[in-house]
Design a protein around this motif. Sequence first.
Motif, PDB file in Angstrom:
ATOM      1  N   SER A  10      38.790  43.147  48.374  1.00 13.85           N
ATOM      2  CA  SER A  10      39.891  43.946  47.784  1.00 13.85           C
ATOM      3  C   SER A  10      40.684  43.424  46.436  1.00 13.85           C
ATOM      4  O   SER A  10      40.299  42.078  46.327  1.00 13.85           O
ATOM      5  CB  SER A  10      40.734  44.264  48.853  1.00 13.85           C
ATOM      6  OG  SER A  10      41.502  43.193  49.158  1.00 13.85           O
ATOM      7  N   ALA A  11      41.280  44.053  45.806  1.00 12.80           N
ATOM      8  CA  ALA A  11      41.973  43.203  44.648  1.00 12.80           C
ATOM      9  C   ALA A  11      43.206  42.442  45.270  1.00 12.80           C
ATOM     10  O   ALA A  11      43.642  41.239  44.854  1.00 12.80           O
ATOM     11  CB  ALA A  11      42.432  44.417  43.736  1.00 12.80           C
ATOM     12  N   GLU A  31      42.077  50.859  49.901  1.00 11.80           N
ATOM     13  CA  GLU A  31      43.148  49.628  49.433  1.00 11.80           C
ATOM     14  C   GLU A  31      44.270  50.330  48.551  1.00 11.80           C
ATOM     15  O   GLU A  31      45.433  50.020  48.897  1.00 11.80           O
ATOM     16  CB  GLU A  31      42.428  48.604  48.759  1.00 11.80           C
ATOM     17  CG  GLU A  31      43.533  47.878  48.290  1.00 11.80           C
ATOM     18  CD  GLU A  31      43.038  46.435  47.530  1.00 11.80           C
ATOM     19  OE1 GLU A  31      41.943  46.917  46.730  1.00 11.80           O
ATOM     20  OE2 GLU A  31      43.846  45.732  46.858  1.00 11.80           O
ATOM     21  N   PRO A  32      43.826  51.044  47.817  1.00 12.68           N
ATOM     22  CA  PRO A  32      44.984  51.722  46.768  1.00 12.68           C
ATOM     23  C   PRO A  32      45.897  52.484  47.975  1.00 12.68           C
ATOM     24  O   PRO A  32      47.214  52.725  47.488  1.00 12.68           O
ATOM     25  CB  PRO A  32      44.297  52.701  45.881  1.00 12.68           C
ATOM     26  CG  PRO A  32      43.040  52.166  46.033  1.00 12.68           C
ATOM     27  CD  PRO A  32      42.809  51.501  47.146  1.00 12.68           C
ATOM     28  N   VAL A 144      40.419  38.511  48.921  1.00  9.60           N
ATOM     29  CA  VAL A 144      40.052  38.426  47.530  1.00  9.60           C
ATOM     30  C   VAL A 144      38.678  38.037  47.339  1.00  9.60           C
ATOM     31  O   VAL A 144      38.204  37.793  46.252  1.00  9.60           O
ATOM     32  CB  VAL A 144      41.302  37.720  46.729  1.00  9.60           C
ATOM     33  CG1 VAL A 144      42.400  38.788  47.102  1.00  9.60           C
ATOM     34  CG2 VAL A 144      41.370  36.511  47.353  1.00  9.60           C
ATOM     35  N   GLU A 242      48.628  38.571  36.244  1.00 10.78           N
ATOM     36  CA  GLU A 242      47.081  38.715  36.551  1.00 10.78           C
ATOM     37  C   GLU A 242      46.531  37.837  37.506  1.00 10.78           C
ATOM     38  O   GLU A 242      45.274  37.642  37.676  1.00 10.78           O
ATOM     39  CB  GLU A 242      46.554  38.142  35.052  1.00 10.78           C
ATOM     40  CG  GLU A 242      46.883  39.300  33.866  1.00 10.78           C
ATOM     41  CD  GLU A 242      46.136  40.612  34.103  1.00 10.78           C
ATOM     42  OE1 GLU A 242      45.387  40.699  34.670  1.00 10.78           O
ATOM     43  OE2 GLU A 242      46.729  41.463  33.778  1.00 10.78           O
ATOM     44  N   GLU A 243      47.335  37.254  38.396  1.00 11.36           N
ATOM     45  CA  GLU A 243      47.085  36.267  39.314  1.00 11.36           C
ATOM     46  C   GLU A 243      46.031  36.927  40.281  1.00 11.36           C
ATOM     47  O   GLU A 243      45.913  38.069  40.450  1.00 11.36           O
ATOM     48  CB  GLU A 243      48.129  35.998  40.261  1.00 11.36           C
ATOM     49  CG  GLU A 243      47.997  35.040  41.340  1.00 11.36           C
ATOM     50  CD  GLU A 243      47.846  33.472  40.736  1.00 11.36           C
ATOM     51  OE1 GLU A 243      47.241  32.725  40.540  1.00 11.36           O
ATOM     52  OE2 GLU A 243      49.123  33.128  40.398  1.00 11.36           O
ATOM     53  N   ILE A 244      45.034  36.115  40.927  1.00 13.14           N
ATOM     54  CA  ILE A 244      44.057  36.563  41.612  1.00 13.14           C
ATOM     55  C   ILE A 244      44.862  37.467  42.833  1.00 13.14           C
ATOM     56  O   ILE A 244      46.003  37.176  43.203  1.00 13.14           O
ATOM     57  CB  ILE A 244      43.286  35.354  42.468  1.00 13.14           C
ATOM     58  CG1 ILE A 244      41.975  36.012  43.264  1.00 13.14           C
ATOM     59  CG2 ILE A 244      43.980  34.426  43.170  1.00 13.14           C
ATOM     60  CD1 ILE A 244      41.123  35.287  43.542  1.00 13.14           C
ATOM     61  N   GLY A 247      44.665  42.721  41.052  1.00 10.46           N
ATOM     62  CA  GLY A 247      43.739  43.580  40.242  1.00 10.46           C
ATOM     63  C   GLY A 247      44.206  43.936  38.825  1.00 10.46           C
ATOM     64  O   GLY A 247      43.523  44.754  38.444  1.00 10.46           O
ATOM     65  N   PHE A 253      46.814  49.193  37.942  1.00  5.76           N
ATOM     66  CA  PHE A 253      45.584  49.835  37.999  1.00  5.76           C
ATOM     67  C   PHE A 253      45.555  50.377  39.519  1.00  5.76           C
ATOM     68  O   PHE A 253      44.856  51.377  39.584  1.00  5.76           O
ATOM     69  CB  PHE A 253      44.431  49.016  37.610  1.00  5.76           C
ATOM     70  CG  PHE A 253      44.435  48.834  36.009  1.00  5.76           C
ATOM     71  CD1 PHE A 253      44.698  49.676  35.048  1.00  5.76           C
ATOM     72  CD2 PHE A 253      44.455  47.277  35.386  1.00  5.76           C
ATOM     73  CE1 PHE A 253      44.753  49.495  33.825  1.00  5.76           C
ATOM     74  CE2 PHE A 253      44.691  47.173  34.191  1.00  5.76           C
ATOM     75  CZ  PHE A 253      44.905  48.079  33.420  1.00  5.76           C
ATOM     76  N   ALA A 256      47.400  53.440  39.984  1.00  3.54           N
ATOM     77  CA  ALA A 256      46.984  54.602  39.295  1.00  3.54           C
ATOM     78  C   ALA A 256      45.792  55.192  40.235  1.00  3.54           C
ATOM     79  O   ALA A 256      45.514  56.491  40.505  1.00  3.54           O
ATOM     80  CB  ALA A 256      46.421  54.255  37.790  1.00  3.54           C
ATOM     81  N   ALA A 257      45.164  54.093  40.922  1.00  5.75           N
ATOM     82  CA  ALA A 257      43.924  54.526  41.714  1.00  5.75           C
ATOM     83  C   ALA A 257      44.621  55.584  43.043  1.00  5.75           C
ATOM     84  O   ALA A 257      43.878  56.358  43.254  1.00  5.75           O
ATOM     85  CB  ALA A 257      43.162  53.474  42.053  1.00  5.75           C
ATOM     86  N   ARG A 286      48.231  44.704  30.040  1.00  7.28           N
ATOM     87  CA  ARG A 286      47.228  43.694  29.742  1.00  7.28           C
ATOM     88  C   ARG A 286      47.263  43.293  28.180  1.00  7.28           C
ATOM     89  O   ARG A 286      47.230  42.247  27.657  1.00  7.28           O
ATOM     90  CB  ARG A 286      45.991  44.339  29.888  1.00  7.28           C
ATOM     91  CG  ARG A 286      45.647  44.108  31.341  1.00  7.28           C
ATOM     92  CD  ARG A 286      44.160  44.993  31.626  1.00  7.28           C
ATOM     93  NE  ARG A 286      43.113  44.157  31.372  1.00  7.28           N
ATOM     94  CZ  ARG A 286      42.511  43.220  32.337  1.00  7.28           C
ATOM     95  NH1 ARG A 286      43.359  43.016  33.497  1.00  7.28           N
ATOM     96  NH2 ARG A 286      41.652  42.360  32.116  1.00  7.28           N
TER      97      ARG A 286
END
Lengths: 332, 134
Positions: A10-11, A31-32, A144, A242-244, A247, A253, A256-257, A286
């Motif tokens: 998963s993210a 997950e979303p 992750v 942006e850390e692991i 996502g 994102f 949004a999903a 981003r």
Amino acid sequence: METNFTHHQSAHCENGVASNLLKHNGLNISEPMVFGIGSGLFFVYLPFLKVNYAPAISYRPMPGQIFNRLAKRLGLKIKRQKFSSEANAIKALDENLKNNIPSGLQVGVYNLTYFPDEYRFHFNAHNLVVYGKTETDYLISDPVMENVTTLTHDELKKVRFAKGAFAPRGQMYYPIQVPANVDLKGAIIKGIKNTCRDMLAPMPIIGVRGIRLVARLIKKWPVKEGTKKANHYLAQIVRMQEEIGTGGGGFRFIYAAFLQEAAVILNNDELQKLSLEMTAIGDLWRDFAVEASRVYKNRSTKVDVYNLLSDQLLGIADKEEVFFKKLKRAIS
Amino acid sequence: MKKEDVPQDQGNLSRTDLKELVYATDENGKYTTALSSGWEPKSIALSNSIEEISERIAIAKAQVVNNEISPISYYMEFCRMDIGVLSSYVGMWQWRVKRHFKPKVFAGLSDKILKKYSDAFNITVEELKNFKVN
């Protein structure tokens, strides 16, 4: 001993653990969906809490909250245990594995040996599932990671009893009751309402206002703290975004999903449109990271670049404010 | 983010086989997942923090050599801790930990206290006592 647990990458760690544990217990939830119902989207600026000598910025709520809210909204029961003694913590986990219960753990990242060195900080809000034990190792499903992995008994003890902010204190959790039928629709609406409330909160350090506050501070940092520190702080913002486990795009994102999935379940076309809008906002985050990384890479000393970055972030805050107002209307 | 835009930059991580899952849209605008091998702006942010830490470690080392601070302070930096984290690992107040940064105070510490520190740093008491430049 080993439980028949299936690992899905998963993210984000907490969503992933929640989703994987629930799938194991017969509730197929993505997950979303976990992220959205648990109101995982958040923003908070904590100047008094220093992480790696820079003010803390978080794009997610307190550890454990996503799963707790999800459980409340879907009517699941989760058992959570913290331990003051290491021996009891180990015993409780072993007991669970013996009874064929894969268990979620909150752990510190610093001693996770399978992570690359760059990720190993004293950050204590990571989550993983232990699904088995051998003579020397525990079998680990870290959401992750692409594949399952292992930690030695000693390593697992260390990560469970990591110290510092949000010390996990051996925290272990697992669902004990999962109803056959859950009210997804009601839960989704509650989750969305909660997120709108958080992001539009009338508090200077939270949500859209928090983003604005940070944007204004970016202008001040190079003057007040010097460019070196300002660059370090900027890097911190990007790292957190942006850390692991995020996502990318500061979780935008994933959200949004979630909206896309929710649009189908609620039969609400407006959410479909809003999902596209959230994707666009994620792309803006981003872009911000790209610009910020240029600043701290070139070590540019112009004051102007900070102003540009600040304006870029203010633009994102404006867009998010409009977005969450629309989202609130779309579900009421 | 579109699926074809998912960054596949060569991350400068020490482990290159680590791939992250991200959510991205396919050609019909539907969300799906994709694996990303790394993204340059992020790698820069990470290496920026690592550099920052290396600098701190180097400064601490020089100070220990000049007998300005005790090895405890050096190992704290080496283990990427700050005073808050270290004090909770050893179970002492922050002011006490700070006091132990003074070489004179450090020289008089009992083995029992030193053991707490060496455990937190994952080294032996001997290593902590006999600080080596390398």
